[in-house]
Design a protein around this motif. Structure first.
Motif, mmCIF file in Angstrom:
data_model
loop_
_atom_site.group_PDB
_atom_site.id
_atom_site.type_symbol
_atom_site.label_atom_id
_atom_site.label_comp_id
_atom_site.label_asym_id
_atom_site.label_seq_id
_atom_site.Cartn_x
_atom_site.Cartn_y
_atom_site.Cartn_z
ATOM 1 N N VAL A 143 -17.367 -71.246 9.588
ATOM 2 C CA VAL A 143 -15.971 -71.050 9.177
ATOM 3 C C VAL A 143 -15.661 -72.099 8.118
ATOM 4 O O VAL A 143 -15.830 -73.297 8.372
ATOM 5 C CB VAL A 143 -14.997 -71.219 10.369
ATOM 6 N N THR A 174 -7.845 -68.397 18.164
ATOM 7 C CA THR A 174 -8.065 -66.948 18.117
ATOM 8 C C THR A 174 -9.106 -66.524 19.148
ATOM 9 O O THR A 174 -8.964 -65.501 19.815
ATOM 10 C CB THR A 174 -8.510 -66.528 16.695
ATOM 11 N N THR A 230 -7.705 -68.498 7.185
ATOM 12 C CA THR A 230 -8.334 -68.772 8.486
ATOM 13 C C THR A 230 -7.751 -67.858 9.556
ATOM 14 O O THR A 230 -8.487 -67.222 10.321
ATOM 15 C CB THR A 230 -8.108 -70.248 8.896
ATOM 16 N N ASP A 253 -10.817 -65.235 8.640
ATOM 17 C CA ASP A 253 -12.009 -65.920 9.155
ATOM 18 C C ASP A 253 -12.077 -65.937 10.688
ATOM 19 O O ASP A 253 -13.092 -65.550 11.277
ATOM 20 C CB ASP A 253 -12.059 -67.356 8.616
ATOM 21 N N ALA A 254 -10.988 -66.373 11.313
ATOM 22 C CA ALA A 254 -11.010 -66.476 12.779
ATOM 23 C C ALA A 254 -11.177 -65.101 13.440
ATOM 24 O O ALA A 254 -11.976 -64.961 14.381
ATOM 25 C CB ALA A 254 -9.748 -67.182 13.278
ATOM 26 N N THR A 291 -9.505 -71.454 14.602
ATOM 27 C CA THR A 291 -10.459 -70.442 15.069
ATOM 28 C C THR A 291 -10.547 -70.480 16.587
ATOM 29 O O THR A 291 -10.632 -69.437 17.240
ATOM 30 C CB THR A 291 -11.838 -70.689 14.428
ATOM 31 N N THR A 328 -14.322 -64.110 15.858
ATOM 32 C CA THR A 328 -13.978 -63.658 17.208
ATOM 33 C C THR A 328 -14.608 -62.291 17.492
ATOM 34 O O THR A 328 -15.169 -62.062 18.572
ATOM 35 C CB THR A 328 -12.445 -63.599 17.373
#
Lengths: 121, 144
Positions: free
Chosen positions: B110, A5, B119, B123-124, A2, B128
């Motif tokens: 998350v 990103t 992910t 999710d990411a 994450t 974001t």
């Protein structure tokens, strides 16, 4: 992942973690590493000073890191004894049957969930 | 080794990347909006296999997250102290002292996903997008 990103979208990130090998391999932009048992990455439970130092270090690294993959290892210790390192996810001969059973149960649960439609597409 | 002891044929392949995206902060800390991202579970009523990333109001941080299904060292430690993995009180005190401008209006969950695809593809990007909507400058991610 994450963090990657977010970073690609222009947001600076820092990950506070205790699983350094995983974070390094994943290509994490900035890492504050506390070498503590998994579960309390910010610091020992109820140790407010340690936790505060960790958060301070995270902010510092956000602004001091000059290249991707920056890792700052903090000097925090869980205790003077290192026994906890040996115990987590240990594979001992005497536990072989228990671990195998655990693996079978995990796989069975996965299949059951799939049959019930409990999975992400 | 642990995975094989469980009877799996192959070790789990953790995500591996050589290239690392990097965005230095664009403004000083005193002007920054800060977001917090956790893997601790907010809504345990959603079954683990279908749990997806989500964002929640920062004014509604739960007193306790559910960490029971996460992989941490349950022999050595415990997660009864929220600050040890979600330091919201420390951050609120810093916000009051004006060390940074503000906490973002939402914090983010998350899930620790076996599937890296979920992910990366779902999710990411969701988190974001929410961070961009909230004009977040800095994100602190704390996986258990």
């Amino acid at each position: 992942m994450t963090a990657r990103t977010l970073e690609a979208a222009g947001i600076a990130t820092v990950v506070i973690g205790s699983a350094l090998d995983i974070l390094r391999t994943a290509g994490t932009p900035r890492v504050i590493f506390n070498d503590l048992p998994l579960g309390n990455p910010v610091g020992k439970p109820f140790d407010r000073d340690m936790q505060h130092r960790t958060v301070s270090a995270a902010f510092e690294l956000l602004f001091s890191a000059e290249a991707p993959g920056a890792v700052k290892t903090l000097p925090h210790q869980w205790s003077t004894q290192d026994a906890w390192r040996e115990n987590f996810m240990a594979v001992r001969a005497e536990d072989a049957a228990t671990l195998e059973a655990l693996g079978r149960a995990t796989q069975a649960t996965r299949l059951e969930n799939k049959a019930k439609g409990l999975f992400r597409r | 080794m642990y995975y094989r002891a469980l009877g799996f044929q192959k070790d789990y392949a953790w995500a591996s990347h050589d290239d690392i995206p990097f965005s230095p902060p664009k403004i000083p800390l005193s002007q920054a909006t800060v977001a917090l991202v956790t893997t601790a579970v907010v809504d345990a009523s959603i079954p683990k296999p279908v749990r997806e990333a989500n964002s929640y109001p920062i004014v509604d941080v739960p007193d306790h997250f559910d960490t029971s299904e996460l992989s941490w060292d349950k022999e050595t430690t415990h997660t009864k102290d929220r600050e040890s993995y979600f330091p919201i009180n420390d951050l609120r005190a810093r916000e009051l002292r004006q060390e940074f401008k503000a906490l973002a209006p939402r914090f983010h969950f998350v899930p620790t996903e076996y599937s890296q695809r979920h992910t990366i593809e779902t999710d990411a990007p969701l988190i974001t997008r929410h961070c961009l909507e909230d004009a977040v400058d800095l994100a602190i991610l704390i996986p258990l």
